[in-house]
Design an enzyme around this catalytic site. Structure first.
Site, PDB file in Angstrom:
ATOM      1  N   ASP A 132      32.242  63.094  -5.051  1.00  0.00           N
ATOM      2  CA  ASP A 132      32.389  61.878  -5.749  1.00  0.00           C
ATOM      3  C   ASP A 132      33.051  60.796  -4.837  1.00  0.00           C
ATOM      4  O   ASP A 132      33.432  61.131  -3.856  1.00  0.00           O
ATOM      5  CB  ASP A 132      33.507  62.279  -6.867  1.00  0.00           C
ATOM      6  CG  ASP A 132      32.936  62.978  -8.204  1.00  0.00           C
ATOM      7  OD1 ASP A 132      31.757  62.600  -8.496  1.00  0.00           O
ATOM      8  OD2 ASP A 132      33.689  63.457  -8.940  1.00  0.00           O
ATOM      9  N   ARG A 182      24.149  59.039  -6.636  1.00  0.00           N
ATOM     10  CA  ARG A 182      24.614  58.673  -8.120  1.00  0.00           C
ATOM     11  C   ARG A 182      25.211  57.206  -7.800  1.00  0.00           C
ATOM     12  O   ARG A 182      26.137  57.091  -7.276  1.00  0.00           O
ATOM     13  CB  ARG A 182      25.642  59.677  -8.503  1.00  0.00           C
ATOM     14  CG  ARG A 182      26.245  59.182  -9.861  1.00  0.00           C
ATOM     15  CD  ARG A 182      27.628  59.989 -10.482  1.00  0.00           C
ATOM     16  NE  ARG A 182      27.398  61.545 -10.378  1.00  0.00           N
ATOM     17  CZ  ARG A 182      28.358  62.236  -9.921  1.00  0.00           C
ATOM     18  NH1 ARG A 182      29.376  61.958  -9.779  1.00  0.00           N
ATOM     19  NH2 ARG A 182      28.047  63.561 -10.145  1.00  0.00           N
TER      20      ARG A 182
END
Length: 305
Positions: A132, A182
């Site tokens: 992330d 992402r």
């Protein structure tokens, strides 16, 4: 008005009193509608149900800004255990993690050791891991670590945030390592010196990044609840003659459930971001800050069945 709303929720995300209350009374306020439990084992039945409904999953053990080596190593062991349970239970799930939870702010060597421990297990078990992205101050170090690890671990992805000015160049530099990315708008409070403040610019840049990464031939996860972004991706699919296995949509657990199911019916891969752990409050506030419409989604998700 939108800027005020974003700042308000980001302020709440750092409120320690509210964080303590959230941990104490979370279930009363619908925490179970947005978080998969306090442990990975508690999340397994939820993942199984999501898989049954045709949805893929990525799990994230909530918690960041670890300050001790012992805690960072414990977090790494928790990730290894999650990978093992995913494989043993034959779950269609990846894992997501934050480098600060593995010691990024403590030692470069520590975070590399922890990541390699996780990635070796994940590679052996055929589980994908996504790093992330956090605030802009950690972006450079995160991407450098990603690039160095990607050479040895193909099962590794990361995140690019469209509100940062640098993101276009980052995608260009990552091209050589065949990245799994992402793409998101971004959810941290950032200065106008490093990030777009205007929502339209953030949205426009996200569209640009989606097209660029797909044009570069890399698998792309479009993480957005925004109908305009979803429809734009479908438009690109037609214009670029893309196969549906070249990209996927990602959404948060508990939000836009019907949209998730509809996309699955249309043949798209949809991955649900399922957090677990006690530290859900800050995560949830940042999601509300990310997009004001998420407030409406959250209210519906929490109070509807």
């Amino acid at each position: 008005m939108e800027a005020i709303s974003k700042n308000f929720f980001l302020y709440l995300s750092n409120n320690k009193v509210l964080d303590r209350l959230a941990k104490r009374f979370g279930s009363r306020f619908g925490a179970d509608k947005i978080v998969g439990g306090e442990t990975f084992s508690q999340a397994i039945p939820i993942i199984e149900q999501l898989n049954h409904d045709g949805l893929q999953v990525t799990v994230d053990h909530l918690g960041e800004f670890v300050t001790s080596e012992e805690e960072a190593r414990n977090r790494a062991e928790e990730c290894v255990e999650a990978v093992q349970l995913i494989a043993e239970n034959q779950l269609q799930s990846e894992i997501s993690l934050k480098l600060t939870s593995l010691g990024l702010d403590i030692s470069h060597q520590l975070v590399i050791e922890n990541m390699e421990k996780i990635l070796k297990e994940a590679q052996a078990r055929e589980v994908t891991v996504t790093i992330d992205m956090e605030d802009s101050s950690r972006c450079e170090s995160t991407l450098e670590i990603y690039k160095s690890l990607k050479k040895d671990y193909s099962n590794l992805g990361t995140v690019i945030q469209s509100y940062l000015y640098r993101s276009d160049c980052d995608i260009e530099e990552l091209h050589s390592v065949d990245p799994y990315l992402r793409l998101v708008k971004g959810a941290y409070k950032e200065s106008g010196k490093v990030a777009f403040i205007d929502k339209e610019m953030v949205d426009s840049n996200l569209k640009h990044l989606i097209k660029k990464n797909l044009k570069n031939g890399h698998y792309t996860a479009i993480a957005s609840h925004d109908d305009a972004i979803i429809n734009y991706t479908k438009q690109l699919e037609r214009e670029m003659s893309l196969s549906k296995d070249q990209f996927e949509f990602q959404m948060l657990y508990g939000m836009r459930n019907e949209t998730q199911k509809q996309l699955v019916k249309e043949g798209y891969t949809v991955r649900v971001y399922l957090p677990y752990g006690e530290d859900w409050y800050g995560y949830f506030m940042r999601r509300l800050a990310e997009r004001p419409a998420n407030v409406a989604f959250a209210i519906k998700g929490i109070f509807s069945k």
